[in-house]
Design a protein around this motif. Sequence first.
Motif, PDB file in Angstrom:
ATOM      1  N   UNK A 129       0.819  -1.224   0.000  1.00 36.14           N
ATOM      2  CA  UNK A 129       0.000   0.000   0.000  1.00 36.14           C
ATOM      3  C   UNK A 129       0.847   1.266   0.000  1.00 36.14           C
ATOM      4  N   UNK A 130       0.376   2.275  -0.693  1.00 36.28           N
ATOM      5  CA  UNK A 130       1.046   3.577  -0.720  1.00 36.28           C
ATOM      6  C   UNK A 130       0.699   4.382   0.529  1.00 36.28           C
ATOM      7  N   UNK A 131      -0.522   4.219   1.028  1.00 36.00           N
ATOM      8  CA  UNK A 131      -1.001   5.007   2.164  1.00 36.00           C
ATOM      9  C   UNK A 131      -0.981   4.178   3.443  1.00 36.00           C
ATOM     10  N   UNK A 132      -0.934   4.885   4.582  1.00 34.75           N
ATOM     11  CA  UNK A 132      -0.919   4.247   5.894  1.00 34.75           C
ATOM     12  C   UNK A 132      -2.119   4.719   6.704  1.00 34.75           C
ATOM     13  N   UNK A 133      -2.458   3.958   7.733  1.00 36.47           N
ATOM     14  CA  UNK A 133      -3.538   4.371   8.625  1.00 36.47           C
ATOM     15  C   UNK A 133      -3.196   5.734   9.219  1.00 36.47           C
ATOM     16  N   UNK A 134      -4.139   6.644   9.196  1.00 31.54           N
ATOM     17  CA  UNK A 134      -3.939   8.004   9.682  1.00 31.54           C
ATOM     18  C   UNK A 134      -3.631   9.014   8.599  1.00 31.54           C
ATOM     19  N   UNK A 135      -3.300   8.524   7.383  1.00 32.89           N
ATOM     20  CA  UNK A 135      -3.016   9.451   6.283  1.00 32.89           C
ATOM     21  C   UNK A 135      -4.297  10.169   5.839  1.00 32.89           C
ATOM     22  N   UNK A 176     -15.091  -5.164 -16.721  1.00 32.74           N
ATOM     23  CA  UNK A 176     -15.095  -5.039 -18.180  1.00 32.74           C
ATOM     24  C   UNK A 176     -14.117  -6.025 -18.810  1.00 32.74           C
ATOM     25  N   UNK A 177     -13.763  -7.081 -18.025  1.00 28.42           N
ATOM     26  CA  UNK A 177     -12.909  -8.161 -18.513  1.00 28.42           C
ATOM     27  C   UNK A 177     -11.549  -7.659 -18.986  1.00 28.42           C
ATOM     28  N   UNK A 178     -11.028  -6.656 -18.271  1.00 34.81           N
ATOM     29  CA  UNK A 178      -9.723  -6.082 -18.599  1.00 34.81           C
ATOM     30  C   UNK A 178      -8.656  -6.525 -17.604  1.00 34.81           C
ATOM     31  N   UNK A 179      -8.938  -7.570 -16.849  1.00 38.62           N
ATOM     32  CA  UNK A 179      -7.973  -8.098 -15.886  1.00 38.62           C
ATOM     33  C   UNK A 179      -8.325  -7.731 -14.459  1.00 38.62           C
ATOM     34  N   UNK A 180      -7.840  -8.533 -13.513  1.00 36.59           N
ATOM     35  CA  UNK A 180      -8.164  -8.299 -12.108  1.00 36.59           C
ATOM     36  C   UNK A 180      -7.375  -7.141 -11.506  1.00 36.59           C
ATOM     37  N   UNK A 181      -6.145  -6.933 -11.937  1.00 37.42           N
ATOM     38  CA  UNK A 181      -5.303  -5.837 -11.474  1.00 37.42           C
ATOM     39  C   UNK A 181      -5.445  -5.591  -9.958  1.00 37.42           C
ATOM     40  N   UNK A 182      -5.081  -6.555  -9.132  1.00 42.82           N
ATOM     41  CA  UNK A 182      -5.240  -6.387  -7.677  1.00 42.82           C
ATOM     42  C   UNK A 182      -4.501  -5.154  -7.166  1.00 42.82           C
ATOM     43  N   UNK A 183      -5.124  -4.440  -6.251  1.00 42.39           N
ATOM     44  CA  UNK A 183      -4.497  -3.268  -5.656  1.00 42.39           C
ATOM     45  C   UNK A 183      -4.997  -3.104  -4.219  1.00 42.39           C
ATOM     46  N   UNK A 184      -4.268  -2.335  -3.413  1.00 42.58           N
ATOM     47  CA  UNK A 184      -4.653  -2.175  -2.009  1.00 42.58           C
ATOM     48  C   UNK A 184      -6.043  -1.584  -1.845  1.00 42.58           C
ATOM     49  N   UNK A 185      -6.720  -2.065  -0.814  1.00 42.10           N
ATOM     50  CA  UNK A 185      -8.069  -1.613  -0.479  1.00 42.10           C
ATOM     51  C   UNK A 185      -8.048  -1.011   0.918  1.00 42.10           C
TER      52      UNK A 185
END
Length: 218
Positions: A129-135, A176-185
């Motif tokens: 993740x780019x961000x942290x808790x409290x950001x 849209x079937x363009x891939x899952x591209x997992x990223x932080x949530x």
Amino acid sequence: MNGPQDIGGRHGFGAVHPEDETTRFHADWEKRVLGVTLASAALGYWNIDASRHARESLPPAVYYNASYYEIWLRALENLLEAAGEISRDELSGGHAQTPGQRADRRMSVEAVAGVLAKGGPADRPGPDPVFAVGDRVRTRNHQPAGHTRLPGYARGHCGIVTDIHGCHVYPDSNGHFEGEHPCPLYTVRFDAVELYGADADPTLSVSIEAWEPYLERA
């Protein structure tokens, strides 16, 4: 997309009346719609995000005059028609006119319990993740024509990251079937006044789950 489903914070739609959590269905046909929807997903034509996009793509006149499971049914009809599994003539007549194209993928009665127990986990390996808790972050003010899980009322506003949930399938591409591209949530908390202005209750806040591409540093 800015579809009929995205009405959070808007006036004119009546009061929200929470129901008893033990109430799952109001009629037997609703149970059948849920079952047919789950069984149809086994055919493999779409994923959960594509099915959500099908529901939010219904015309407002249809969406606003339909109950919850009727919305599911109308969207399922469109998905199956787009896949070539049914036709408008079959829907009008209420009977199949041609065999299904993927009968080998139909869900058996014996498989139902296992499929329901497995669910549809969306967590995946992905970047840190780019961000942290409290950001303090700001949501992007984007107006996509396609599927998104960022509600309109939260776009372009500042909030605080309160939790990080690992990486998950990115619905905006997956739908849209363009891939899952997992990223932080993340969970992001907004003051009600930030979202709704001076007339909002200053003691309230709203939290949403937001994928990292929705956010920028405030």
